[in-house]
Design a protein around this motif. Structure first.
Motif, PDB file in Angstrom:
ATOM      1  N   LEU A  32       0.875  -1.116   0.082  1.00  0.00           N
ATOM      2  CA  LEU A  32      -0.049  -0.045  -0.040  1.00  0.00           C
ATOM      3  C   LEU A  32       0.862   1.231  -0.040  1.00  0.00           C
ATOM      4  CD1 LEU A  32      -2.719  -1.205   2.509  1.00  0.00           C
ATOM      5  CD2 LEU A  32      -2.961  -0.964  -0.058  1.00  0.00           C
ATOM      6  N   GLN A  33       1.873   1.407   0.731  1.00  0.00           N
ATOM      7  CA  GLN A  33       2.831   2.456   0.656  1.00  0.00           C
ATOM      8  C   GLN A  33       3.534   2.430  -0.660  1.00  0.00           C
ATOM      9  OE1 GLN A  33       3.397   4.399   3.204  1.00  0.00           O
ATOM     10  NE2 GLN A  33       5.148   5.370   2.948  1.00  0.00           N
ATOM     11  N   ALA A  34       3.818   1.674  -1.132  1.00  0.00           N
ATOM     12  CA  ALA A  34       4.454   1.554  -2.548  1.00  0.00           C
ATOM     13  C   ALA A  34       3.378   2.191  -3.642  1.00  0.00           C
ATOM     14  CB  ALA A  34       5.094   0.272  -2.974  1.00  0.00           C
ATOM     15  N   LEU A  35       2.016   1.642  -3.308  1.00  0.00           N
ATOM     16  CA  LEU A  35       1.252   2.340  -4.578  1.00  0.00           C
ATOM     17  C   LEU A  35       0.769   3.850  -4.049  1.00  0.00           C
ATOM     18  CD1 LEU A  35      -0.714  -0.880  -4.844  1.00  0.00           C
ATOM     19  CD2 LEU A  35       0.721   0.367  -6.546  1.00  0.00           C
ATOM     20  N   PRO A  39      -0.228   4.349  -9.814  1.00  0.00           N
ATOM     21  CA  PRO A  39      -0.283   3.085  -9.860  1.00  0.00           C
ATOM     22  C   PRO A  39       0.829   2.516 -10.342  1.00  0.00           C
ATOM     23  CG  PRO A  39      -2.169   4.155 -10.655  1.00  0.00           C
ATOM     24  CD  PRO A  39      -1.040   5.249 -10.358  1.00  0.00           C
ATOM     25  N   LEU A  40       0.996   1.145 -10.183  1.00  0.00           N
ATOM     26  CA  LEU A  40       2.260   0.467 -10.659  1.00  0.00           C
ATOM     27  C   LEU A  40       1.763  -0.790 -11.228  1.00  0.00           C
ATOM     28  CD1 LEU A  40       4.551   1.185  -7.506  1.00  0.00           C
ATOM     29  CD2 LEU A  40       4.829   2.093  -9.778  1.00  0.00           C
ATOM     30  N   LEU A  45       6.218  -2.935  -8.673  1.00  0.00           N
ATOM     31  CA  LEU A  45       5.872  -3.240  -7.262  1.00  0.00           C
ATOM     32  C   LEU A  45       6.994  -4.290  -6.862  1.00  0.00           C
ATOM     33  CD1 LEU A  45       1.951  -3.717  -6.968  1.00  0.00           C
ATOM     34  CD2 LEU A  45       3.683  -2.291  -5.688  1.00  0.00           C
ATOM     35  N   GLN A  46       7.396  -5.202  -7.380  1.00  0.00           N
ATOM     36  CA  GLN A  46       8.197  -6.229  -6.782  1.00  0.00           C
ATOM     37  C   GLN A  46       9.561  -5.383  -6.835  1.00  0.00           C
ATOM     38  OE1 GLN A  46       8.923  -9.577  -9.186  1.00  0.00           O
ATOM     39  NE2 GLN A  46       9.476 -10.815  -7.204  1.00  0.00           N
ATOM     40  N   ARG A  47      10.070  -4.582  -7.436  1.00  0.00           N
ATOM     41  CA  ARG A  47      11.138  -3.811  -7.457  1.00  0.00           C
ATOM     42  C   ARG A  47      10.951  -2.695  -6.053  1.00  0.00           C
ATOM     43  NH1 ARG A  47      10.959  -3.553 -12.846  1.00  0.00           N
ATOM     44  NH2 ARG A  47       9.976  -1.448 -13.044  1.00  0.00           N
ATOM     45  N   GLN A  48       9.958  -2.190  -5.896  1.00  0.00           N
ATOM     46  CA  GLN A  48       9.830  -1.413  -4.642  1.00  0.00           C
ATOM     47  C   GLN A  48       9.848  -2.335  -3.383  1.00  0.00           C
ATOM     48  OE1 GLN A  48       8.174   2.007  -4.344  1.00  0.00           O
ATOM     49  NE2 GLN A  48       8.423   2.672  -6.248  1.00  0.00           N
ATOM     50  N   VAL A  49       9.343  -3.368  -3.388  1.00  0.00           N
ATOM     51  CA  VAL A  49       9.170  -4.202  -2.277  1.00  0.00           C
ATOM     52  C   VAL A  49      10.298  -5.524  -2.518  1.00  0.00           C
ATOM     53  CG1 VAL A  49       7.940  -5.384  -0.391  1.00  0.00           C
ATOM     54  CG2 VAL A  49       6.961  -3.397  -1.823  1.00  0.00           C
ATOM     55  N   ASP A  50      11.470  -5.294  -2.524  1.00  0.00           N
ATOM     56  CA  ASP A  50      12.627  -5.992  -2.966  1.00  0.00           C
ATOM     57  C   ASP A  50      12.729  -7.377  -2.647  1.00  0.00           C
ATOM     58  OD1 ASP A  50      13.994  -5.201  -0.993  1.00  0.00           O
ATOM     59  OD2 ASP A  50      15.647  -4.492  -2.093  1.00  0.00           O
ATOM     60  N   ASP A  51      12.578  -7.608  -1.468  1.00  0.00           N
ATOM     61  CA  ASP A  51      12.450  -8.911  -0.765  1.00  0.00           C
ATOM     62  C   ASP A  51      11.234  -9.930  -0.904  1.00  0.00           C
ATOM     63  OD1 ASP A  51      11.492  -7.281   0.940  1.00  0.00           O
ATOM     64  OD2 ASP A  51      12.602  -8.125   2.608  1.00  0.00           O
ATOM     65  N   VAL A  52      10.288  -9.339  -1.494  1.00  0.00           N
ATOM     66  CA  VAL A  52       9.085 -10.265  -1.408  1.00  0.00           C
ATOM     67  C   VAL A  52       9.218 -11.152  -2.769  1.00  0.00           C
ATOM     68  CG1 VAL A  52       7.619  -8.485  -2.951  1.00  0.00           C
ATOM     69  CG2 VAL A  52       6.460  -9.935  -1.495  1.00  0.00           C
TER      70      VAL A  52
END
Length: 126
Positions: A32-35, A39-40, A45-52
């Motif tokens: 949610l923070q990344a968005l 929109p992404l 999104l995966q790059r923003q939350v890189d360890d998911v």
């Protein structure tokens, strides 16, 4: 007098528990923070939350979509482009996340010090 009674605070059917069970997981608030800005697409999104992992990101996005916090839009292209965005409900949660981020940032050093002190006291007590 109303016959409708709210569940006891923190009871199994409590709205607080229901919502926190979903939003308090490891990934939901980060997504949610990344968005919050725009929109992404999934890969962004995966790059923003890189360890998911891809699997966990997909599961988290499905859950957030189910809860009405995120929308998924498929654009007709080859291959199809998929974009995720916050809904008005999801956007209403952003200030709460921002407060948590500010608190965590301000107190992170204190929490890490407390953890270290606790581990040190546990190892001497054993």
């Amino acid at each position: 007098m109303s016959l409708h009674r709210s569940p006891a605070p923190y009871a199994a059917q409590c709205p607080v528990r229901d919502v926190l069970d979903r939003l308090g997981d490891r990934w939901s608030t980060l997504v949610l923070q990344a968005l919050k800005e725009a929109p992404l697409r999934f890969s962004a999104l995966q790059r923003q939350v890189d360890d998911v992992s891809k699997r966990m990101l997909a599961k988290t996005l499905r859950t957030l979509e189910e809860d009405g916090l995120v929308t998924r839009t498929v654009f007709p292209s080859k291959p199809p482009a998929v974009e995720y965005a916050l809904t008005p409900l999801g956007r209403s949660f952003v200030p709460q996340i921002e407060a948590l981020v500010q608190w965590a940032t301000a107190h992170h050093d204190n929490i890490r010090a407390a953890r270290a002190a606790y581990r040190a006291s546990e190892s001497t007590a054993a």
